[in-house]
Design a protein around this motif. Structure first.
Motif, PDB file in Angstrom:
ATOM      1  N   TYR A 160      -3.398   0.032  -2.923  1.00 21.87           N
ATOM      2  CA  TYR A 160      -2.589   0.892  -2.072  1.00 21.87           C
ATOM      3  C   TYR A 160      -1.150   0.423  -1.952  1.00 21.87           C
ATOM      4  O   TYR A 160      -0.304   1.161  -1.435  1.00 21.87           O
ATOM      5  CB  TYR A 160      -3.224   1.004  -0.685  1.00 21.87           C
ATOM      6  N   GLY A 161      -0.839  -0.784  -2.371  1.00 21.45           N
ATOM      7  CA  GLY A 161       0.524  -1.284  -2.307  1.00 21.45           C
ATOM      8  C   GLY A 161       0.977  -1.653  -0.909  1.00 21.45           C
ATOM      9  O   GLY A 161       2.168  -1.628  -0.620  1.00 21.45           O
ATOM     10  N   LYS A 162       0.028  -1.986  -0.034  1.00 24.58           N
ATOM     11  CA  LYS A 162       0.357  -2.384   1.336  1.00 24.58           C
ATOM     12  C   LYS A 162       0.374  -3.885   1.424  1.00 24.58           C
ATOM     13  O   LYS A 162      -0.672  -4.526   1.436  1.00 24.58           O
ATOM     14  CB  LYS A 162      -0.653  -1.781   2.313  1.00 24.58           C
ATOM     15  N   PHE A 163       1.577  -4.448   1.470  1.00 25.55           N
ATOM     16  CA  PHE A 163       1.742  -5.898   1.418  1.00 25.55           C
ATOM     17  C   PHE A 163       2.101  -6.468   2.782  1.00 25.55           C
ATOM     18  O   PHE A 163       3.147  -7.058   2.954  1.00 25.55           O
ATOM     19  CB  PHE A 163       2.823  -6.269   0.400  1.00 25.55           C
ATOM     20  N   SER A 164       1.254  -6.303   3.773  1.00 24.91           N
ATOM     21  CA  SER A 164       1.531  -6.882   5.096  1.00 24.91           C
ATOM     22  C   SER A 164       1.085  -8.338   5.103  1.00 24.91           C
ATOM     23  O   SER A 164       0.288  -8.772   4.282  1.00 24.91           O
ATOM     24  CB  SER A 164       0.819  -6.084   6.200  1.00 24.91           C
ATOM     25  N   SER A 165       1.581  -9.089   6.028  1.00 30.87           N
ATOM     26  CA  SER A 165       1.314 -10.527   6.058  1.00 30.87           C
ATOM     27  C   SER A 165      -0.104 -10.857   6.504  1.00 30.87           C
ATOM     28  O   SER A 165      -0.590 -11.957   6.267  1.00 30.87           O
ATOM     29  CB  SER A 165       2.317 -11.218   6.977  1.00 30.87           C
TER      30      SER A 165
END
Length: 175
Positions: free
Chosen positions: A168-173
């Motif tokens: 999904y390309g969600k790069f949260s920490s």
């Protein structure tokens, strides 16, 4: 692109009148001729040195294992021995390679995804060249490159728990 490459190389030989792959005709810009090789026939694109290449759609990779390669005179030899690698065989896996290096910048890991996919691409190219050499038949390179690049990245991401992040390309920490 994976299925397209397979159909255009293998499938179109069954429907064309001369038994030639449409992919070979498009990238070389000439009609294929039937030349005898061993016991059977397979389409070989003739080499025309005087014709300028209109659009760079093809890489010519010389056969490394051919000991007589230095003795070839292109003007005299009827067939120069090389492997053709399409531009799409570099660009399509290149998108995945670049994406993996971007992921590495945003989510660093011990063994970067970019390294994994680059090694997979190199192994896929080696497999492609071996298949071309042993089968003596035009091969769609993506049939080898796609599994060799996607499978290691998906397995590594799944083992690290990053598969959803990569997909999904969600790069949260907190992922």
């Amino acid at each position: 692109m994976f299925i397209y490459d397979i159909v255009m190389v293998f499938g179109t030989k069954l429907i064309t009148s001369n038994g030639c792959s449409v992919m070979i005709q498009v990238v070389t810009g000439v009609d294929c001729n039937q030349k005898p090789i061993g016991n059977g026939y397979y389409p070989v694109a003739p080499l025309e040195q005087k014709r300028e290449e209109i659009m760079p759609l093809l890489f010519y990779v010389p056969l490394v294992s051919d000991v007589m390669q230095e003795c070839y005179d292109i003007d005299v030899e009827s067939e120069y021995r090389h492997i053709m690698l399409g531009l799409g065989d570099v660009i399509v896996p290149g998108y995945l390679i670049v994406y993996c290096f971007i992921v590495d910048k945003l989510k660093p890991t011990k063994v970067p995804y970019g390294v994994i996919v680059t090694i997979g691409y190199a192994l896929g190219l080696i497999t492609t060249f071996l298949a071309l050499r042993f089968m003596q038949l035009a091969q769609p390179a993506l049939i080898y490159l796609v599994p060799f690049t996607i499978i290691p990245v998906v397995v590594a991401a799944w083992m690290r728990g990053h598969l959803s992040m990569l997909w999904y390309g969600k790069f949260s920490s907190n992922i």
